[in-house]
Design a protein around this motif. Sequence first.
Motif, PDB file in Angstrom:
ATOM      1  N   GLN A  64      27.384  21.790  83.004  1.00  0.00           N
ATOM      2  CA  GLN A  64      27.461  21.076  81.730  1.00  0.00           C
ATOM      3  C   GLN A  64      28.266  21.861  80.707  1.00  0.00           C
ATOM      4  O   GLN A  64      29.059  21.287  79.950  1.00  0.00           O
ATOM      5  CB  GLN A  64      26.055  20.793  81.192  1.00  0.00           C
ATOM      6  N   GLN A  65      28.080  23.170  80.675  1.00  0.00           N
ATOM      7  CA  GLN A  65      28.862  23.999  79.747  1.00  0.00           C
ATOM      8  C   GLN A  65      30.351  23.923  80.081  1.00  0.00           C
ATOM      9  O   GLN A  65      31.202  23.840  79.181  1.00  0.00           O
ATOM     10  CB  GLN A  65      28.379  25.444  79.816  1.00  0.00           C
ATOM     11  N   ILE A  66      30.676  23.974  81.371  1.00  0.00           N
ATOM     12  CA  ILE A  66      32.071  23.848  81.808  1.00  0.00           C
ATOM     13  C   ILE A  66      32.615  22.485  81.406  1.00  0.00           C
ATOM     14  O   ILE A  66      33.744  22.353  80.900  1.00  0.00           O
ATOM     15  CB  ILE A  66      32.179  24.075  83.322  1.00  0.00           C
ATOM     16  N   ASN A  67      31.834  21.428  81.631  1.00  0.00           N
ATOM     17  CA  ASN A  67      32.228  20.067  81.279  1.00  0.00           C
ATOM     18  C   ASN A  67      32.594  19.979  79.793  1.00  0.00           C
ATOM     19  O   ASN A  67      33.640  19.437  79.415  1.00  0.00           O
ATOM     20  CB  ASN A  67      31.073  19.116  81.592  1.00  0.00           C
ATOM     21  N   ASP A  68      31.730  20.515  78.936  1.00  0.00           N
ATOM     22  CA  ASP A  68      31.942  20.417  77.488  1.00  0.00           C
ATOM     23  C   ASP A  68      33.177  21.197  77.047  1.00  0.00           C
ATOM     24  O   ASP A  68      33.963  20.728  76.203  1.00  0.00           O
ATOM     25  CB  ASP A  68      30.707  20.919  76.745  1.00  0.00           C
ATOM     26  N   LEU A  69      33.357  22.397  77.608  1.00  0.00           N
ATOM     27  CA  LEU A  69      34.512  23.209  77.227  1.00  0.00           C
ATOM     28  C   LEU A  69      35.827  22.575  77.694  1.00  0.00           C
ATOM     29  O   LEU A  69      36.810  22.563  76.948  1.00  0.00           O
ATOM     30  CB  LEU A  69      34.379  24.617  77.821  1.00  0.00           C
ATOM     31  N   VAL A  70      35.850  22.039  78.909  1.00  0.00           N
ATOM     32  CA  VAL A  70      37.086  21.420  79.401  1.00  0.00           C
ATOM     33  C   VAL A  70      37.410  20.160  78.604  1.00  0.00           C
ATOM     34  O   VAL A  70      38.583  19.866  78.336  1.00  0.00           O
ATOM     35  CB  VAL A  70      36.990  21.124  80.912  1.00  0.00           C
ATOM     36  N   ALA A  71      36.390  19.409  78.201  1.00  0.00           N
ATOM     37  CA  ALA A  71      36.626  18.244  77.339  1.00  0.00           C
ATOM     38  C   ALA A  71      37.310  18.686  76.043  1.00  0.00           C
ATOM     39  O   ALA A  71      38.238  18.019  75.557  1.00  0.00           O
ATOM     40  CB  ALA A  71      35.315  17.526  77.044  1.00  0.00           C
ATOM     41  N   ASP A  72      36.887  19.821  75.476  1.00  0.00           N
ATOM     42  CA  ASP A  72      37.542  20.357  74.281  1.00  0.00           C
ATOM     43  C   ASP A  72      38.984  20.783  74.588  1.00  0.00           C
ATOM     44  O   ASP A  72      39.901  20.511  73.805  1.00  0.00           O
ATOM     45  CB  ASP A  72      36.774  21.573  73.754  1.00  0.00           C
ATOM     46  N   ILE A  73      39.168  21.461  75.716  1.00  0.00           N
ATOM     47  CA  ILE A  73      40.501  21.929  76.106  1.00  0.00           C
ATOM     48  C   ILE A  73      41.478  20.766  76.220  1.00  0.00           C
ATOM     49  O   ILE A  73      42.625  20.843  75.767  1.00  0.00           O
ATOM     50  CB  ILE A  73      40.425  22.712  77.431  1.00  0.00           C
ATOM     51  N   ARG A  83      41.577  18.117  74.646  1.00  0.00           N
ATOM     52  CA  ARG A  83      41.906  17.533  73.343  1.00  0.00           C
ATOM     53  C   ARG A  83      42.846  18.418  72.521  1.00  0.00           C
ATOM     54  O   ARG A  83      43.343  17.993  71.475  1.00  0.00           O
ATOM     55  CB  ARG A  83      40.620  17.282  72.540  1.00  0.00           C
ATOM     56  N   LEU A  84      43.062  19.641  72.964  1.00  0.00           N
ATOM     57  CA  LEU A  84      43.874  20.594  72.202  1.00  0.00           C
ATOM     58  C   LEU A  84      45.279  20.708  72.796  1.00  0.00           C
ATOM     59  O   LEU A  84      45.462  20.563  74.012  1.00  0.00           O
ATOM     60  CB  LEU A  84      43.206  21.973  72.219  1.00  0.00           C
ATOM     61  N   PRO A  85      46.284  20.987  71.964  1.00  0.00           N
ATOM     62  CA  PRO A  85      47.656  21.118  72.469  1.00  0.00           C
ATOM     63  C   PRO A  85      47.844  22.393  73.286  1.00  0.00           C
ATOM     64  O   PRO A  85      47.230  23.420  73.004  1.00  0.00           O
ATOM     65  CB  PRO A  85      48.495  21.160  71.193  1.00  0.00           C
ATOM     66  N   ALA A  86      48.693  22.311  74.284  1.00  0.00           N
ATOM     67  CA  ALA A  86      49.000  23.478  75.117  1.00  0.00           C
ATOM     68  C   ALA A  86      49.567  24.591  74.251  1.00  0.00           C
ATOM     69  O   ALA A  86      50.375  24.356  73.353  1.00  0.00           O
ATOM     70  CB  ALA A  86      49.997  23.087  76.200  1.00  0.00           C
ATOM     71  N   GLY A  87      49.103  25.817  74.515  1.00  0.00           N
ATOM     72  CA  GLY A  87      49.600  26.975  73.779  1.00  0.00           C
ATOM     73  C   GLY A  87      48.815  27.316  72.537  1.00  0.00           C
ATOM     74  O   GLY A  87      49.023  28.384  71.954  1.00  0.00           O
ATOM     75  N   ALA A  88      47.900  26.446  72.106  1.00  0.00           N
ATOM     76  CA  ALA A  88      47.096  26.726  70.909  1.00  0.00           C
ATOM     77  C   ALA A  88      46.153  27.896  71.198  1.00  0.00           C
ATOM     78  O   ALA A  88      45.513  27.926  72.252  1.00  0.00           O
ATOM     79  CB  ALA A  88      46.303  25.491  70.508  1.00  0.00           C
ATOM     80  N   GLY A 105      50.300  11.223  85.455  1.00  0.00           N
ATOM     81  CA  GLY A 105      50.553  12.431  84.692  1.00  0.00           C
ATOM     82  C   GLY A 105      49.926  12.420  83.324  1.00  0.00           C
ATOM     83  O   GLY A 105      50.392  13.091  82.401  1.00  0.00           O
ATOM     84  N   MET A 106      48.807  11.676  83.180  1.00  0.00           N
ATOM     85  CA  MET A 106      48.156  11.545  81.871  1.00  0.00           C
ATOM     86  C   MET A 106      47.004  12.518  81.685  1.00  0.00           C
ATOM     87  O   MET A 106      46.472  12.641  80.591  1.00  0.00           O
ATOM     88  CB  MET A 106      47.637  10.119  81.683  1.00  0.00           C
ATOM     89  N   GLY A 107      46.567  13.204  82.724  1.00  0.00           N
ATOM     90  CA  GLY A 107      45.472  14.165  82.582  1.00  0.00           C
ATOM     91  C   GLY A 107      46.009  15.503  82.143  1.00  0.00           C
ATOM     92  O   GLY A 107      46.903  16.055  82.772  1.00  0.00           O
ATOM     93  N   GLY A 108      45.509  16.041  81.024  1.00  0.00           N
ATOM     94  CA  GLY A 108      45.999  17.340  80.595  1.00  0.00           C
ATOM     95  C   GLY A 108      45.878  17.521  79.110  1.00  0.00           C
ATOM     96  O   GLY A 108      45.025  16.943  78.464  1.00  0.00           O
ATOM     97  N   SER A 109      46.792  18.310  78.541  1.00  0.00           N
ATOM     98  CA  SER A 109      46.667  18.683  77.133  1.00  0.00           C
ATOM     99  C   SER A 109      46.969  17.520  76.216  1.00  0.00           C
ATOM    100  O   SER A 109      47.631  16.556  76.578  1.00  0.00           O
ATOM    101  CB  SER A 109      47.642  19.827  76.820  1.00  0.00           C
ATOM    102  N   ARG A 147      50.728  16.747  75.736  1.00  0.00           N
ATOM    103  CA  ARG A 147      51.370  16.030  76.813  1.00  0.00           C
ATOM    104  C   ARG A 147      50.986  14.555  76.796  1.00  0.00           C
ATOM    105  O   ARG A 147      51.792  13.677  77.047  1.00  0.00           O
ATOM    106  CB  ARG A 147      51.030  16.669  78.151  1.00  0.00           C
ATOM    107  N   ARG A 148      49.716  14.266  76.464  1.00  0.00           N
ATOM    108  CA  ARG A 148      49.274  12.866  76.414  1.00  0.00           C
ATOM    109  C   ARG A 148      50.007  12.121  75.295  1.00  0.00           C
ATOM    110  O   ARG A 148      50.349  10.966  75.441  1.00  0.00           O
ATOM    111  CB  ARG A 148      47.766  12.798  76.207  1.00  0.00           C
ATOM    112  N   ARG A 149      50.244  12.800  74.170  1.00  0.00           N
ATOM    113  CA  ARG A 149      50.960  12.133  73.081  1.00  0.00           C
ATOM    114  C   ARG A 149      52.368  11.788  73.500  1.00  0.00           C
ATOM    115  O   ARG A 149      52.905  10.738  73.169  1.00  0.00           O
ATOM    116  CB  ARG A 149      50.973  13.031  71.836  1.00  0.00           C
TER     117      ARG A 149
END
Length: 203
Positions: free
Chosen positions: A92-101, A103-108, A193-197, A200-202
């Motif tokens: 669950q902790q991994i799930n929550d952190l990856v969900a946050d990741i 949503r954030l731009p690559a390189g942040a 190719g929609m899964g990721g930062s 990239r999704r934008r």
Amino acid sequence: MPRTLTDQTVEQLGGSGSILVRQRREHEEIDRLMSRYLDAEEDLRRRERALKQVVQLVFSHAFAEETVLWPVVRATVPDGEELTARVEEEHQQINDLVADIERLPAGAPEREDKVRRVFSLIREDVRDEEDLLLPRLQEVTGTARLRTLGTTWAAVRRTAPTHPHPVVPRRPPGNALLGVPLSVYDRVRDALGMGGSASRRRR
């Protein structure tokens, strides 16, 4: 005292089709992909590709564990409830952190910190499984059953969700019922190719 999976041979673990061998093999692949991410410090494209592979493998792997393997542990291992609850909390902790990741731009910088925290949690989860939980299952399970579990686990993993979904329960039947439509959704995203930062999704 049960032996960790790390220092046992394939034969001792029940053969190549055994759930124990399959688990260890995928844990090694996840570790290899995490190292690839960390080693590609100056190559953002390579890092993102490695991270995407880590996420896809970790979530399909964990879903198959929670659907197929942990119910057997709870039913057969004396302290199975406590052991699986500990691993489910890590998941669950991994799930929550990856969900946050995602949503954030690559390189942040904030994203990089979360990636490293996720990698640390994944390694902790692997040690809990290979040193504590799976050896206890090995003690009470014959080779034929380990191979049957391996076949079932592999089939479920091939059709499991590949991204975090906070609404999905950690235990059957809820996870199995929600997992099928979410798996289709995830795999379409991956193919397009929609899964990721977020950046990239934008695009």
